[in-house]
Design an enzyme around this catalytic site. Structure first.
Site, mmCIF file in Angstrom:
data_model
loop_
_atom_site.group_PDB
_atom_site.id
_atom_site.type_symbol
_atom_site.label_atom_id
_atom_site.label_comp_id
_atom_site.label_asym_id
_atom_site.label_seq_id
_atom_site.Cartn_x
_atom_site.Cartn_y
_atom_site.Cartn_z
ATOM 1 N N HIS A 29 1.798 4.500 -2.816
ATOM 2 C CA HIS A 29 1.847 5.942 -2.544
ATOM 3 C C HIS A 29 3.196 6.523 -2.974
ATOM 4 C CE1 HIS A 29 -1.956 6.156 -0.668
ATOM 5 N NE2 HIS A 29 -1.629 5.670 0.512
ATOM 6 N N HIS A 72 0.838 -1.210 0.000
ATOM 7 C CA HIS A 72 0.000 0.000 0.000
ATOM 8 C C HIS A 72 0.872 1.259 0.000
ATOM 9 C CE1 HIS A 72 -3.737 2.224 1.420
ATOM 10 N NE2 HIS A 72 -2.774 3.104 1.666
ATOM 11 N N GLU A 73 1.850 1.302 0.895
ATOM 12 C CA GLU A 73 2.684 2.497 1.016
ATOM 13 C C GLU A 73 3.628 2.652 -0.178
ATOM 14 O OE1 GLU A 73 1.638 4.435 3.110
ATOM 15 O OE2 GLU A 73 0.553 3.090 4.461
#
Length: 227
Positions: free
Chosen positions: A128, A124-125
């Site tokens: 980003h 997820h990160e």
């Protein structure tokens, strides 16, 4: 200050038994044991988090692919991407990770259930991180923020069928046909709600809906939703 011997081996076992039974335990010793116990647990969590992080960087197809994609985007930059950009630490909030464009990725060692939860969180990160490099995201712009949250929740694997079913089950409104999209939308709204420029959860939902179609359909750098 305690010596390292107080926190290991027989001496730690003795202190633990004394704490549990209360026999001969002074208030000062009780406080000292509780502080030492917390420090031991934090160290254990930290070491485990880094162990899992290193394993994922070596073996996880999703994590490895995202690192390769980030490295390609980062060519020519003075700031090289490596494992120093992914740190483990204690988090007071109920979140499993975070991203900062200058500091990198944070994995919340005290909120990660297991190795696979860390994989989803790190993936997820990393999305980003990729988005920030590719599109120079303004994280205070709600539409920018919402779009990256939609992509991160959709592509990281955190909203795949089994994970969402474990979290919610049929009794909490889980629908097989649209479970993935419902999960992505819900998690994006929660994240955008925490943006300082967001007025309310309803405001966050409105922003997520406005960018939904284009952002959910954008699976870059993957060809499709992989996990």
């Amino acid at each position: 200050m305690n010596s390292s011997g107080d926190n290991a081996g027989f001496e730690w076992w003795r202190r633990t038994m004394q704490y549990k039974t209360g026999i001969g335990l002074t208030p000062e010793e009780k406080t000292r044991y509780e502080d030492d116990s917390k420090a031991r647990e934090l160290k254990k969590e930290c070491l485990k988090c880094y162990e899992y992080r290193d394993w994922m960087l070596k073996y996880s197809p999703t994590v490895r692919f995202m690192v390769q994609a980030i490295t390609k985007l980062n060519k020519g930059s003075d700031s090289k991407f490596d494992d120093s950009k992914i740190i483990c630490d204690y988090c007071p909030d109920w979140k499993s990770g975070g991203f900062h464009p200058e500091l990198g990725i944070l994995l919340c060692q005290n909120r990660l259930r297991d190795k696979w939860h860390l994989e989803d969180t790190l993936s997820h990160e990393l999305i980003h991180y990729f988005d920030d490099l590719k599109w120079q995201i303004d994280w205070l712009n709600l539409k920018h923020h919402a779009c990256s949250e939609i992509r991160a929740s959709s592509l990281s694997g955190e909203c795949r069928f089994w994970e969402e079913f474990k979290r919610r089950g049929f009794r909490t409104g889980f629908h097989v046909a649209r479970g993935h999209q419902d999960c992505v939308r819900r998690r994006a709204i929660i994240s955008v709600s925490g943006n300082p420029n967001c007025q309310s959860k309803e405001h966050a939902a409105k922003i997520v809906d406005e960018v939904w179609d284009s952002c959910f359909a954008d699976t870059r750098p993957f060809d499709e939703i992989y996990r």
